[in-house]
Structure formats: C-alpha cells, structure tokens
Scaffold this motif. Structure first.
Motif, PDB file in Angstrom:
ATOM      1  N   LEU A 109      33.144  35.453  25.178  1.00 13.95           N
ATOM      2  CA  LEU A 109      33.916  36.665  25.377  1.00 13.95           C
ATOM      3  C   LEU A 109      34.945  36.422  26.469  1.00 13.95           C
ATOM      4  O   LEU A 109      34.754  35.558  27.322  1.00 13.95           O
ATOM      5  N   ALA A 110      36.006  37.216  26.446  1.00 16.35           N
ATOM      6  CA  ALA A 110      37.030  37.156  27.483  1.00 16.35           C
ATOM      7  C   ALA A 110      36.976  38.434  28.298  1.00 16.35           C
ATOM      8  O   ALA A 110      36.561  39.481  27.801  1.00 16.35           O
ATOM      9  N   PHE A 111      37.385  38.341  29.543  1.00 21.01           N
ATOM     10  CA  PHE A 111      37.588  39.536  30.358  1.00 21.01           C
ATOM     11  C   PHE A 111      39.062  39.901  30.213  1.00 21.01           C
ATOM     12  O   PHE A 111      39.927  39.031  30.323  1.00 21.01           O
ATOM     13  N   MET A 112      39.329  41.179  29.954  1.00 20.71           N
ATOM     14  CA  MET A 112      40.685  41.607  29.674  1.00 20.71           C
ATOM     15  C   MET A 112      40.938  42.968  30.321  1.00 20.71           C
ATOM     16  O   MET A 112      40.084  43.851  30.253  1.00 20.71           O
ATOM     17  N   HIS A 113      42.129  43.119  30.938  1.00 22.31           N
ATOM     18  CA  HIS A 113      42.529  44.426  31.456  1.00 22.31           C
ATOM     19  C   HIS A 113      42.714  45.362  30.265  1.00 22.31           C
ATOM     20  O   HIS A 113      43.456  45.041  29.329  1.00 22.31           O
ATOM     21  N   LYS A 117      46.038  44.595  28.259  1.00 22.94           N
ATOM     22  CA  LYS A 117      45.463  43.608  27.329  1.00 22.94           C
ATOM     23  C   LYS A 117      45.683  42.161  27.772  1.00 22.94           C
ATOM     24  O   LYS A 117      45.731  41.248  26.964  1.00 22.94           O
ATOM     25  N   ARG A 118      45.803  41.953  29.078  1.00 22.13           N
ATOM     26  CA  ARG A 118      45.978  40.617  29.636  1.00 22.13           C
ATOM     27  C   ARG A 118      44.642  40.107  30.168  1.00 22.13           C
ATOM     28  O   ARG A 118      43.820  40.889  30.654  1.00 22.13           O
ATOM     29  N   PRO A 119      44.422  38.787  30.114  1.00 25.07           N
ATOM     30  CA  PRO A 119      43.190  38.222  30.664  1.00 25.07           C
ATOM     31  C   PRO A 119      43.061  38.521  32.153  1.00 25.07           C
ATOM     32  O   PRO A 119      44.061  38.640  32.862  1.00 25.07           O
ATOM     33  N   CYS A 120      41.822  38.650  32.592  1.00 25.32           N
ATOM     34  CA  CYS A 120      41.553  38.865  34.015  1.00 25.32           C
ATOM     35  C   CYS A 120      40.225  38.208  34.363  1.00 25.32           C
ATOM     36  O   CYS A 120      39.511  37.734  33.490  1.00 25.32           O
ATOM     37  N   ARG A 121      39.911  38.210  35.611  1.00 24.96           N
ATOM     38  CA  ARG A 121      38.624  37.687  36.069  1.00 24.96           C
ATOM     39  C   ARG A 121      37.596  38.821  36.047  1.00 24.96           C
ATOM     40  O   ARG A 121      37.959  39.987  36.082  1.00 24.96           O
ATOM     41  N   PRO A 122      36.321  38.477  36.023  1.00 23.90           N
ATOM     42  CA  PRO A 122      35.292  39.520  36.096  1.00 23.90           C
ATOM     43  C   PRO A 122      35.350  40.223  37.447  1.00 23.90           C
ATOM     44  O   PRO A 122      35.919  39.699  38.404  1.00 23.90           O
TER      45      PRO A 122
END
Length: 141
Positions: A109-113, A117-122
């Motif tokens: 899974l990816a972390f996403m705002h 809809k941009r990737p982010c850190r947990p």
C-alpha cells in the motif's frame, strides 16, 4: 517486526460450489487482518483518514496452499517486516484450526494525501507506534 493475529470464521456465502472459500474473499480477509492489526497497534484507518492520509493498495499477491471450507475458524497472521516510508508491505499467513497453512500473501500500500492524491510519509504517530518492534536503524520499505 510487528505481527498480529485476527480470527475469522468462514461463512457459507464465502464458499463456492465445491465448498471451498472463493478466491476473491482472501483479499477481504487480508483487509480485515490489516485493519485489526493497526487497531491493535493503537491507530485505526479512520484516524489516518481523519488526518488526511489514504492508503490505496498498489499490489496484492495471493498463494493458495490448501482449501479453507465453510465454518473453518481461520487465524490470519499479518506482519509488517520493515518500518514504512511512502509504502508499506503487509505479509499474511492464514491457518485453519488444525494449524495447516491454507493461504499466504502480501499487499503493498502507499500513503497518500487525501486532498491532492500525492504520496506522503506515514504519520509520526504510526512510526512511533511501530518503532518499538524494530531494531534501531531498521530497514525502510
């Protein structure tokens, strides 16, 4: 490594004409185990979403070892083997009541705002909750 086990009883409607768990239900079992593992850790999916973080599935892999059948009580062991960065991988092993592994797999899974809809850190909270389960300087996904 963080590991948690959740139990699910196979319902009749989850079986196919042969009496085996229909293959599509294993992804749902993975999801239940993933959500409960995070809840047990001290963070719910609901909290993540309220913080504006979504976790879309990028990959799902399933491996069938033996059939699970109606009324089996399944133990779903989910593990996180690495501290997450922008992605997290969950590993699963599903056992029946006699201890036989019936299924295994993993999801990435990816972390996403949620907003852009941009990737982010947990979240820092998630990292803090996971940190005690890993050696200092542990690997990132």
């Amino acid at each position: 490594m963080y590991t948690h086990t959740t139990q699910i009883r196979v319902r009749y409607g989850e079986t196919d004409q042969m009496g085996y768990v229909y293959y599509g239900h294993y992804a749902s079992y993975f999801e239940v185990a993933r959500v409960e593992a995070l809840r047990h850790l001290g963070m719910s999916y609901k909290e993540l979403e309220e913080e504006g973080i979504m976790m879309p599935v990028l990959e799902n892999h399933s491996y069938y070892h033996h059939p699970a059948i109606y009324d089996d009580l399944l133990s779903i062991e989910v593990s996180i083997k690495n501290i997450p960065s922008v992605r997290i991988i969950f590993y699963y092993r599903i056992f029946n009541e006699s201890g036989k592994m019936v299924h295994s797999g993993e999801t990435k899974l990816a972390f996403m705002h949620a907003e852009n809809k941009r990737p982010c850190r947990p979240s820092e909270k998630m990292i803090a909750l996971l940190a005690p389960f890993f050696e200092p300087g542990g690997s990132e996904v």
